[in-house]
Design a protein around this motif. Structure first.
Motif, PDB file in Angstrom:
ATOM      1  N   ALA A 251       1.080  -1.163   0.667  1.00  0.00           N
ATOM      2  CA  ALA A 251      -0.102  -0.309  -0.057  1.00  0.00           C
ATOM      3  C   ALA A 251       0.733   1.304  -0.188  1.00  0.00           C
ATOM      4  O   ALA A 251       0.381   2.146  -0.982  1.00  0.00           O
ATOM      5  CB  ALA A 251      -1.241   0.243   1.326  1.00  0.00           C
ATOM      6  N   GLN A 252       1.868   1.196   0.454  1.00  0.00           N
ATOM      7  CA  GLN A 252       2.441   2.534   0.839  1.00  0.00           C
ATOM      8  C   GLN A 252       3.697   3.103  -0.576  1.00  0.00           C
ATOM      9  O   GLN A 252       3.801   3.251  -1.201  1.00  0.00           O
ATOM     10  CB  GLN A 252       3.761   2.212   2.400  1.00  0.00           C
ATOM     11  N   TRP A 253       4.174   1.192  -0.588  1.00  0.00           N
ATOM     12  CA  TRP A 253       4.512   1.504  -2.475  1.00  0.00           C
ATOM     13  C   TRP A 253       3.820   1.829  -3.347  1.00  0.00           C
ATOM     14  O   TRP A 253       4.072   3.305  -4.531  1.00  0.00           O
ATOM     15  CB  TRP A 253       4.618   0.060  -2.813  1.00  0.00           C
ATOM     16  N   GLN A 254       3.040   1.602  -3.455  1.00  0.00           N
ATOM     17  CA  GLN A 254       1.418   2.081  -4.627  1.00  0.00           C
ATOM     18  C   GLN A 254       1.002   3.678  -3.650  1.00  0.00           C
ATOM     19  O   GLN A 254       1.113   4.546  -4.627  1.00  0.00           O
ATOM     20  CB  GLN A 254       0.436   1.642  -4.595  1.00  0.00           C
ATOM     21  N   ALA A 255       0.752   4.309  -3.012  1.00  0.00           N
ATOM     22  CA  ALA A 255       0.394   5.538  -2.727  1.00  0.00           C
ATOM     23  C   ALA A 255       1.405   5.947  -3.340  1.00  0.00           C
ATOM     24  O   ALA A 255       1.122   7.574  -3.611  1.00  0.00           O
ATOM     25  CB  ALA A 255      -0.096   5.493  -1.545  1.00  0.00           C
ATOM     26  N   VAL A 256       3.035   5.536  -3.181  1.00  0.00           N
ATOM     27  CA  VAL A 256       4.015   6.574  -3.130  1.00  0.00           C
ATOM     28  C   VAL A 256       4.514   7.167  -4.906  1.00  0.00           C
ATOM     29  O   VAL A 256       5.205   7.737  -4.942  1.00  0.00           O
ATOM     30  CB  VAL A 256       5.063   6.714  -2.256  1.00  0.00           C
ATOM     31  N   ALA A 344      -7.849  -1.877   1.827  1.00  0.00           N
ATOM     32  CA  ALA A 344      -7.553  -0.793   2.781  1.00  0.00           C
ATOM     33  C   ALA A 344      -6.727   0.348   3.353  1.00  0.00           C
ATOM     34  O   ALA A 344      -7.150   1.216   3.758  1.00  0.00           O
ATOM     35  CB  ALA A 344      -7.939  -2.383   4.688  1.00  0.00           C
ATOM     36  N   GLU A 345      -5.523  -0.910   3.384  1.00  0.00           N
ATOM     37  CA  GLU A 345      -4.467  -0.461   3.738  1.00  0.00           C
ATOM     38  C   GLU A 345      -4.043   1.077   2.830  1.00  0.00           C
ATOM     39  O   GLU A 345      -3.564   2.245   2.785  1.00  0.00           O
ATOM     40  CB  GLU A 345      -3.270  -0.664   3.616  1.00  0.00           C
ATOM     41  N   TYR A 346      -4.506   1.285   1.831  1.00  0.00           N
ATOM     42  CA  TYR A 346      -3.765   1.773   0.267  1.00  0.00           C
ATOM     43  C   TYR A 346      -4.799   2.997   0.741  1.00  0.00           C
ATOM     44  O   TYR A 346      -5.176   4.172   0.441  1.00  0.00           O
ATOM     45  CB  TYR A 346      -4.299   0.771  -1.041  1.00  0.00           C
ATOM     46  N   MET A 347      -6.401   2.776   0.560  1.00  0.00           N
ATOM     47  CA  MET A 347      -7.327   3.915   1.026  1.00  0.00           C
ATOM     48  C   MET A 347      -6.968   4.141   1.928  1.00  0.00           C
ATOM     49  O   MET A 347      -7.411   5.761   1.583  1.00  0.00           O
ATOM     50  CB  MET A 347      -8.283   3.379   0.864  1.00  0.00           C
ATOM     51  N   GLY A 348      -6.555   3.396   3.203  1.00  0.00           N
ATOM     52  CA  GLY A 348      -5.961   4.324   4.144  1.00  0.00           C
ATOM     53  C   GLY A 348      -5.368   5.702   3.362  1.00  0.00           C
ATOM     54  O   GLY A 348      -4.761   7.651   4.145  1.00  0.00           O
ATOM     55  N   ARG A 349      -3.791   5.022   3.317  1.00  0.00           N
ATOM     56  CA  ARG A 349      -2.615   6.044   2.546  1.00  0.00           C
ATOM     57  C   ARG A 349      -3.353   6.355   1.448  1.00  0.00           C
ATOM     58  O   ARG A 349      -3.203   8.100   1.603  1.00  0.00           O
ATOM     59  CB  ARG A 349      -1.674   4.976   1.663  1.00  0.00           C
ATOM     60  N   MET A 350      -4.496   6.575   1.068  1.00  0.00           N
ATOM     61  CA  MET A 350      -4.992   7.690  -0.796  1.00  0.00           C
ATOM     62  C   MET A 350      -5.731   8.479   0.060  1.00  0.00           C
ATOM     63  O   MET A 350      -5.460   9.606  -0.149  1.00  0.00           O
ATOM     64  CB  MET A 350      -5.504   7.525  -1.268  1.00  0.00           C
ATOM     65  N   ARG A 351      -6.278   8.346   1.671  1.00  0.00           N
ATOM     66  CA  ARG A 351      -7.155   9.444   2.190  1.00  0.00           C
ATOM     67  C   ARG A 351      -6.215  10.523   3.141  1.00  0.00           C
ATOM     68  O   ARG A 351      -6.423  11.683   3.282  1.00  0.00           O
ATOM     69  CB  ARG A 351      -7.707   8.839   3.087  1.00  0.00           C
TER      70      ARG A 351
END
Length: 499
Positions: A251-256, A344-351
């Protein structure tokens, strides 16, 4: 004259105070797991760069990093008392194909510090697992790994650390003749999915169990009291826990916008760390199917495929652990949380990137529509998010609008976003965004400029870039150009598995 491993074995240990104590750690597992050997010395080693922050993490004495003694030890030319160097054996799937036995082909673990950190040299010479390789690393790839390891840490992304980078005029043959370098890497453990695959493939169940017990007792002790979800099975609980950490990492990789480039099972950390920086890249333009690895002709490790590849790799880990779990349903149940936890983790990062404190209906669609707009316009990913952070703080979206060829599409999305943002505390939203969306990432062309200078013996650009990447959310006005659009030539940079 070529210096051999035998020469290194006769080199006396360095007694210069490093402040480090050593304990047995992974070495205690025994000869089935590794081969003890000494690094092959490098001629005329010299200091290039170091990370005082990483040095402090492992308990190194202030001032030792960068000393003459450190150059010798961290180039593989001397040992500190208590070090027990070894190369570990593992196997794995490479590009989705079973590759059989692999192992530390150019990495040598010097030992584990008293506070529980393994210290490893990458590029310190041939090992029994080098296959046809020379066991060396070149300056080009070593600069990239050193910079990115520390940059990822500064971004808050779990990663192995880079303690030091040393070089040597020794010639190394790749596509062309290059010079040698050694990166000193630090992590709580360098155990990979492939370590488990190795013993499972050979039906060495006793060794597989010993490895799993070691990992559980050292890093996942909570798995010993596995609850109902894991059927009371510590090994199923381990698989679940690794999946949870891997989901958070992806999730962190994809968000950044980070592309790993070579997500083979032997490059997956059992601790959910980013490991083995080879043909990585931070996205410039947002192209979901971007392939950063020139060797990846099929696009297996394209940016938008990374989350699914991680699940596939976890499935391979689950297969390897089956002789211990002994229950297919338990193993499948242990894998299942990844499928819900990653989104869920990814959406948290994107929020966080959007400045949204709590979940609300429609957030996922808002994110999906934004990503579609970014992709349609091939908008620069890092610049967009930084400008959006500034726009929310200044309440002026015009600099963001300028990034989009489809102005009408942006206007429509921005209206929805503004309405959603109205439910938030605006100053807090802006602050959340500014500590989430970096101004600086290690773009390929920035690394390339540092490499070109280093090849000419000028390490100043590398040091300056390291300092900026250590504080990626700051403005750094003296280096504003590093936060700008990449030059046209950046798209011609080819990064492959060769290093």
């Amino acid at each position: 004259m070529t210096t051999t491993a035998a020469t290194a074995a006769s080199a006396p240990p360095s007694d210069t105070p490093s402040g480090l104590a050593w304990r047995e750690g992974f070495a205690a597992l025994g000869p089935a797991f590794h081969t003890e050997l000494v690094p092959t010395p490098l001629p005329d080693p010299h200091w290039i760069a170091g990370s005082p922050d990483a040095a402090a993490v492992i308990g190194m004495a202030p001032g030792w990093l960068g000393s003459d003694a450190a150059v010798q030890v961290l180039s593989g030319n001397a040992l500190l008392r208590g070090m027990r160097p070894l190369a570990s054996v593992y196997s794995g799937h490479q590009f989705g194909v079973w590759a059989g036995q692999l192992g530390d082909g150019r990495a040598i673990l010097l030992g584990e510090t008293g506070n529980g950190h393994e210290v490893q040299l990458k590029g310190a010479g041939r090992t029994p697992y080098s296959r046809m390789g020379d066991g060396r690393a070149v300056l080009r790839s070593s600069v990239r790994e050193f910079l990115c390891s520390e940059a990822m840490h500064a971004l808050g992304i779990p990663t192995t650390r880079a303690l030091a980078l040393t070089g040597s005029p020794a010639p190394i043959a790749r596509e062309e003749i290059e010079t040698a370098a050694v990166v000193t890497r630090v992590a709580p453990s360098f155990v990979r999915f492939g370590h488990f695959e190795h013993f499972a493939a050979r039906d060495q169940v006793a060794e597989l169990r010993a490895l799993a017990d070691y990992v559980i007792d050292r890093y996942y002790p909570e798995c010993r009291s596995a609850g109902e979800a894991s059927g009371g099975n510590a090994y199923a609980a381990l698989l679940r826990a690794v999946g949870e950490r891997t989901a958070a990492l992806l999730a962190q990789w994809q968000a950044v916008g980070f592309c790993h480039g070579v997500m083979n099972t032997d490059n997956m950390s059992i601790l959910g760390l980013t490991i083995d920086y080879g043909p990585f890249q931070f996205l410039d333009a947002f192209v979901p199917g971007h392939i950063c690895n020139h060797s990846d002709s099929q696009g297996r490790y394209a940016f938008n495929r990374q989350p699914q590849v991680a699940y596939w790799n976890l499935f391979c880990l689950g297969q390897a652990l089956m002789p211990l779990i002994e229950d297919t349903e338990l193993a499948q149940a242990a894998l299942e949380p990844y499928r819900s936890l990653f989104p869920a983790e990814y959406m948290g990062r994107m929020r966080d990137k959007l400045g949204l404190a709590a979940a609300a209906e429609g957030d996922a669609q808002l994110v999906d529509d934004l990503l579609a707009l970014l992709a349609a316009g091939a908008v620069d990913y890092t610049i967009f998010w930084h400008r959006l952070s500034q726009a929310v703080a200044a309440q002026d979206f015009s600099p963001v609008r300028d990034l989009f060829p489809d102005r009408a599409g942006w206007d429509a999305w921005a209206a929805r976003y503004t309405e959603r943002l109205a439910r938030e505390d605006r100053p807090q939203a802006a602050a959340r965004m500014q500590r989430t969306n970096p101004r600086f990432v290690l773009r390929n062309h920035l690394g390339e400029l540092a490499i070109r200078a280093a090849k000419d013996g000028d390490f100043g650009p590398l040091h300056a870039l390291q300092a900026v990447l250590a504080r990626p959310f700051d403005e750094h006005p003296d280096h504003a150009e590093w936060a700008g659009f990449p030059p046209d030539w950046a798209s011609s940079i080819e990064i492959s598995c060769s290093s």
